[in-house]
Design a protein around this motif. Structure first.
Motif, mmCIF file in Angstrom:
data_model
loop_
_atom_site.group_PDB
_atom_site.id
_atom_site.type_symbol
_atom_site.label_atom_id
_atom_site.label_comp_id
_atom_site.label_asym_id
_atom_site.label_seq_id
_atom_site.Cartn_x
_atom_site.Cartn_y
_atom_site.Cartn_z
ATOM 1 N N LEU A 64 0.838 -1.198 0.000
ATOM 2 C CA LEU A 64 0.000 0.000 0.000
ATOM 3 C C LEU A 64 0.871 1.244 0.000
ATOM 4 C CD1 LEU A 64 -2.686 -0.920 2.708
ATOM 5 C CD2 LEU A 64 -2.966 -0.949 0.238
ATOM 6 N N ASP A 65 0.396 2.246 -0.685
ATOM 7 C CA ASP A 65 1.085 3.535 -0.675
ATOM 8 C C ASP A 65 1.064 4.075 0.759
ATOM 9 O OD1 ASP A 65 1.526 5.916 -3.073
ATOM 10 O OD2 ASP A 65 1.393 6.518 -0.954
ATOM 11 N N PRO A 66 2.198 4.594 1.244
ATOM 12 C CA PRO A 66 2.198 5.115 2.621
ATOM 13 C C PRO A 66 1.215 6.266 2.832
ATOM 14 C CG PRO A 66 4.399 5.271 1.621
ATOM 15 C CD PRO A 66 3.510 4.644 0.608
ATOM 16 N N ALA A 67 0.773 6.888 1.754
ATOM 17 C CA ALA A 67 -0.212 7.974 1.893
ATOM 18 C C ALA A 67 -1.640 7.437 1.942
ATOM 19 C CB ALA A 67 -0.060 8.956 0.738
ATOM 20 N N SER A 68 -1.811 6.111 1.851
ATOM 21 C CA SER A 68 -3.168 5.529 1.878
ATOM 22 C C SER A 68 -3.950 6.077 3.063
ATOM 23 C CB SER A 68 -3.100 4.005 1.988
ATOM 24 O OG SER A 68 -2.500 3.457 0.837
ATOM 25 N N ALA A 69 -5.185 6.497 2.784
ATOM 26 C CA ALA A 69 -6.001 7.191 3.784
ATOM 27 C C ALA A 69 -6.178 6.390 5.076
ATOM 28 C CB ALA A 69 -7.356 7.543 3.185
ATOM 29 N N VAL A 70 -6.245 5.064 4.965
ATOM 30 C CA VAL A 70 -6.473 4.262 6.175
ATOM 31 C C VAL A 70 -5.397 4.492 7.237
ATOM 32 C CG1 VAL A 70 -5.285 2.189 5.265
ATOM 33 C CG2 VAL A 70 -7.038 1.948 7.048
ATOM 34 N N PHE A 71 -4.171 4.768 6.793
ATOM 35 C CA PHE A 71 -3.079 4.960 7.760
ATOM 36 C C PHE A 71 -3.185 6.288 8.508
ATOM 37 C CE2 PHE A 71 -0.572 2.340 4.541
ATOM 38 C CZ PHE A 71 -0.811 1.153 5.218
ATOM 39 N N HIS A 72 -3.945 7.213 7.940
ATOM 40 C CA HIS A 72 -3.975 8.565 8.509
ATOM 41 C C HIS A 72 -5.287 8.899 9.182
ATOM 42 C CE1 HIS A 72 -0.198 8.972 6.437
ATOM 43 N NE2 HIS A 72 -0.778 8.327 5.454
ATOM 44 N N TYR A 73 -6.385 8.475 8.533
ATOM 45 C CA TYR A 73 -7.680 8.896 9.062
ATOM 46 C C TYR A 73 -8.533 7.711 9.514
ATOM 47 C CZ TYR A 73 -5.753 12.921 6.744
ATOM 48 O OH TYR A 73 -4.894 13.904 6.330
ATOM 49 N N GLY A 74 -7.965 6.521 9.466
ATOM 50 C CA GLY A 74 -8.638 5.369 10.079
ATOM 51 C C GLY A 74 -9.939 4.943 9.440
ATOM 52 N N GLN A 75 -10.090 5.184 8.126
ATOM 53 C CA GLN A 75 -11.305 4.682 7.463
ATOM 54 C C GLN A 75 -11.164 3.179 7.300
ATOM 55 O OE1 GLN A 75 -11.815 7.090 3.806
ATOM 56 N NE2 GLN A 75 -13.992 6.581 4.043
ATOM 57 N N GLU A 76 -11.713 2.460 8.247
ATOM 58 C CA GLU A 76 -11.577 0.984 8.284
ATOM 59 C C GLU A 76 -12.758 0.389 9.021
ATOM 60 O OE1 GLU A 76 -10.299 -2.956 10.106
ATOM 61 O OE2 GLU A 76 -11.169 -1.187 11.050
ATOM 62 N N ILE A 77 -13.272 -0.717 8.518
ATOM 63 C CA ILE A 77 -14.326 -1.479 9.205
ATOM 64 C C ILE A 77 -14.000 -2.956 9.095
ATOM 65 C CG2 ILE A 77 -16.156 0.231 8.867
ATOM 66 C CD1 ILE A 77 -17.134 -1.512 6.489
ATOM 67 N N PHE A 78 -14.583 -3.760 9.965
ATOM 68 C CA PHE A 78 -14.325 -5.201 9.861
ATOM 69 C C PHE A 78 -15.520 -6.011 10.340
ATOM 70 C CE2 PHE A 78 -13.466 -6.477 14.282
ATOM 71 C CZ PHE A 78 -13.209 -5.263 14.906
ATOM 72 N N GLU A 79 -15.430 -7.299 10.147
ATOM 73 C CA GLU A 79 -16.431 -8.245 10.627
ATOM 74 C C GLU A 79 -15.737 -9.464 11.205
ATOM 75 O OE1 GLU A 79 -19.519 -8.744 11.314
ATOM 76 O OE2 GLU A 79 -19.978 -6.654 10.875
ATOM 77 N N GLY A 80 -16.492 -10.265 11.938
ATOM 78 C CA GLY A 80 -15.979 -11.525 12.459
ATOM 79 C C GLY A 80 -17.102 -12.535 12.368
ATOM 80 N N ILE A 81 -16.859 -13.633 11.674
ATOM 81 C CA ILE A 81 -17.905 -14.642 11.475
ATOM 82 C C ILE A 81 -17.206 -15.992 11.310
ATOM 83 C CG2 ILE A 81 -17.961 -14.015 9.001
ATOM 84 C CD1 ILE A 81 -20.967 -14.796 9.004
ATOM 85 N N LYS A 82 -17.872 -17.056 11.742
ATOM 86 C CA LYS A 82 -17.201 -18.355 11.715
ATOM 87 C C LYS A 82 -17.803 -19.322 10.702
ATOM 88 C CE LYS A 82 -15.575 -18.719 16.541
ATOM 89 N NZ LYS A 82 -15.991 -19.197 17.883
ATOM 90 N N GLY A 83 -16.977 -20.237 10.225
ATOM 91 C CA GLY A 83 -17.420 -21.377 9.421
ATOM 92 C C GLY A 83 -17.325 -22.616 10.298
ATOM 93 N N TYR A 84 -18.379 -23.420 10.283
ATOM 94 C CA TYR A 84 -18.447 -24.596 11.169
ATOM 95 C C TYR A 84 -18.484 -25.863 10.335
ATOM 96 C CZ TYR A 84 -20.110 -20.829 14.183
ATOM 97 O OH TYR A 84 -20.238 -19.641 14.855
#
Ligand SMILES: *Cc1c(COP(=O)(O)O)cnc(C)c1O
Length: 365
Positions: A64-84
């Motif tokens: 990723l480019d070091p200027a990528s917005a996620v590194f500076h302004y934290g535009q990030e989301i996630f999920e957690g889900i399982k496979g059984y």
């Protein structure tokens, strides 16, 4: 329209011996399967954009480019889900449409693009198809999917990014607690996890970053987990750093959990336990529960069990509540009967040994 995924096989996957060694003792979040999923997005947050180049490819570092917005302004989301893994070898997941909908809500809150629910579910299927051998078969074990979205546009101006990436990685997960014993938790009176109008109802990395200082504070007092109060509503309890909380009033056959006020994350485990408790004829109350009620309820024996819940740990009993200048004793020394039986029923549905009467399961492969 179904998304077409291209495939690039990992040319140096883990050897069968190495994989077996990992699966014998997977832990949680320590090891990752051979592949991952990536989908790119380009567009403008106001006018929309396009998801493109959906691919399954070897697991590995992102460039990723070091200027990528996620590194500076934290535009990030996630999920957690399982496979059984079920007894016949098939692999299923639990209420993925709920996670897909929550992911879309989180995206809206963080000014990220929404990923269509079908694509979200398809991405889990594509990963598990590629890495089926990584799905554990042991009791209480699962394949933990971690979908996430990051702002990858290289731009330091402050506005929603015009280039975004969605990824899914997968990790074999052990039985989080074999036979869980209640854990003491720390009440943070200094720090809040979320505030009114903030991002508490979104699953974003920033909420977790903000909760870690309180966790460190708790660890100094012998607590691994922290519970937060609602800063706007006196001493009303909200939730843990990454789990929702339930109180069982045994004599009244009643279960109480804080209502969703906009600062609490709506857990899929939370929603499912509410339904299972209703199915059993328990009274379910979603309402404010205060520290005073906690203290008095434990003292007079009305509150008989307390537990935290989430996808990773399912149901985890809570013991003492510790704070800077007071303590509330544990309602029970061991894993409470009702909490334990709710946990067993939920895990039973997920692993295919209890009837799925609400149609919660989706077959992946
Ligand atoms: C993910 C999460 C939960 C639990 O949600 P589940 O869907 O049950 O896994 C609870 N609280 C917070 C803050 C979370 O991030």
């Amino acid at each position: 329209m179904a998304t077409e995924f291209s495939h690039e096989a990992n040319q140096s996957p883990a050897t069968a011996e190495r994989r077996a060694e990992i699966l014998a003792n997977p832990g949680f979040g320590d090891y990752f399967s051979d592949h991952m999923v990536t989908i790119d997005w380009e567009g403008d947050y106001k006018t929309g954009g396009t998801w493109y180049d959906a691919r399954v490819h070897p697991y590995g570092p992102l460039t990723l480019d070091p200027a990528s917005a996620v590194f500076h302004y934290g535009q990030e989301i996630f999920e957690g889900i399982k496979g059984y893994r079920h007894a016949d070898g098939s692999v299923w997941t639990f209420r993925p449409e709920k996670n897909a909908a929550r992911f879309a809500n989180s995206a809206r809150r963080l000014s990220l693009p929404e990923l269509p629910a079908e694509t979200f579910i398809e991405s889990l299927r594509e990963l598990v198809k590629a890495d089926e051998a990584w799905v554990p078969t042991g009791d209480g074990e699962a394949f933990y999917f971690r979908p996430f979205m990051i702002a990858t546009e290289a731009y330091l101006g402050v506005r929603p990014a015009k280039h975004v990436q969605y990824h899914v990685i997968g990790s074999p997960a052990g039985n989080y607690f074999g036979t869980p014993e209640p854990v003491d938790i720390w009440l943070s009176t200094t720090y809040a996890r979320a505030g009114e109008g903030g991002t508490g109802a979104a699953k974003c990395g920033g909420n977790y970053a903000a909760s870690m200082i309180a966790q460190t504070e708790g660890e100094k007092h012998g607590c691994k987990q922290v519970i937060f109060k609602d800063p706007h509503r006196g001493d009303a309890i909200e939730e843990l750093g990454g789990m929702n909380v339930f109180f069982i009033f045994g004599k009244e056959n009643k279960i109480v959990t804080p209502e969703l006020t906009g600062t609490i994350l709506e857990g899929v485990t939370r929603s499912s336990l509410i339904q299972l408790a209703k199915d059993r004829g328990m009274t379910v109350e979603e309402r404010a529960i205060t520290l005073t009620e906690w203290r008095e309820g434990v003292a007079n024996g009305d509150i008989t069990e307390i537990f935290a819940c989430g996808t990773a740990a399912v149901v985890a009993p809570i013991g003492k509540l510790k704070a800077e200048d007071f303590e509330i004793p544990a309602p029970t020394e061991h894993f409470g009967e009702i909490s334990k039986s709710l946990r067993e029923e939920l895990v039973g549905i997920q692993t295919g040994v209890v009837e799925d009467r609400h149609g919660w399961m989706t077959r992946l492969i």
